[in-house]
Design an enzyme around this catalytic site. Structure first.
Site, PDB file in Angstrom:
ATOM      1  CG  HIS A  59      -1.751  -1.092   1.145  1.00 27.79           C
ATOM      2  ND1 HIS A  59      -3.065  -1.143   1.849  1.00 27.79           N
ATOM      3  CD2 HIS A  59      -2.078  -2.292   0.609  1.00 27.79           C
ATOM      4  CE1 HIS A  59      -3.796  -2.074   1.955  1.00 27.79           C
ATOM      5  NE2 HIS A  59      -3.259  -2.807   1.011  1.00 27.79           N
ATOM      6  CD  GLU A  61      -1.858   4.625   2.858  1.00 25.78           C
ATOM      7  OE1 GLU A  61      -3.064   5.211   2.812  1.00 25.78           O
ATOM      8  OE2 GLU A  61      -1.649   3.715   2.244  1.00 25.78           O
ATOM      9  CB  CYS A  89      -6.726   0.062   4.946  1.00 23.41           C
ATOM     10  SG  CYS A  89      -5.074  -0.586   4.861  1.00 23.41           S
ATOM     11  CB  CYS A  92      -2.029   1.920   5.991  1.00 22.99           C
ATOM     12  SG  CYS A  92      -1.842   1.460   4.386  1.00 22.99           S
TER      13      CYS A  92
END
Length: 161
Positions: A59, A61, A89, A92
């Protein structure tokens, strides 16, 4: 720094995260971008690479945190701020917690992501305890269960974190 200056910095960093996300879509990646800004002002970028790398943990992040940790040669990013194009999410958020990030700012929220087909609401339900059937987790203790921790505690050259 005055509050107006701080809000201007937040806006500029969030706009940069959004621009990273838009460019990442053009480059074949997912619509997410992020950056970690360290206490000394260094900036480390990340974009969503899940489908590009076949890595479900890539992801934006997480990629930005990995880049920042590598770039600062430290797993401890205290004093840093994470700016992201979308509400992080649970993966993250957990990564930001482990990195000891001080604060997170995001542009779009999880509802905007859901409208685009990225609905991780079920993960929030899992962590709220309302959907445990999604991933059954069971504790099975072994006589040797604590050996790794014993080895850790007795290692005088360990790096605590």
């Amino acid at each position: 720094m005055s509050q107006a200056d701080d809000q201007d910095h937040v806006r500029r960093y969030l706009e940069h995260a959004v621009a990273l996300a838009v460019q990442n879509v053009a480059d074949g990646g997912g619509p997410f971008g992020a950056l970690v800004v360290t206490a000394d002002g260094r900036s480390f970028e990340g974009t969503n690479r899940v489908t590009l790398d076949n890595d479900p943990t890539a992801h934006a992040e997480v990629v930005a945190i990995r880049t920042a940790a590598s770039g600062t040669a430290s797993f401890d990013l205290r004093g840093s701020v994470l700016y992201t194009s979308c509400e992080p999410c649970p993966l993250c958020l957990a990564s930001a917690l482990w990195a000891r990030i001080d604060r997170v700012y995001y542009a779009a929220d999880r509802h905007g992501a859901a409208a685009a087909g990225f609905d991780d609401a079920v993960f929030y339900e899992y962590f709220d305890g309302t959907r445990p059937e999604l991933l059954p987790v069971a504790h099975k203790e072994l006589p040797t269960s604590d050996l790794p921790f014993d080895a850790w505690r007795s290692n005088p050259s360990r790096t605590d974190y």
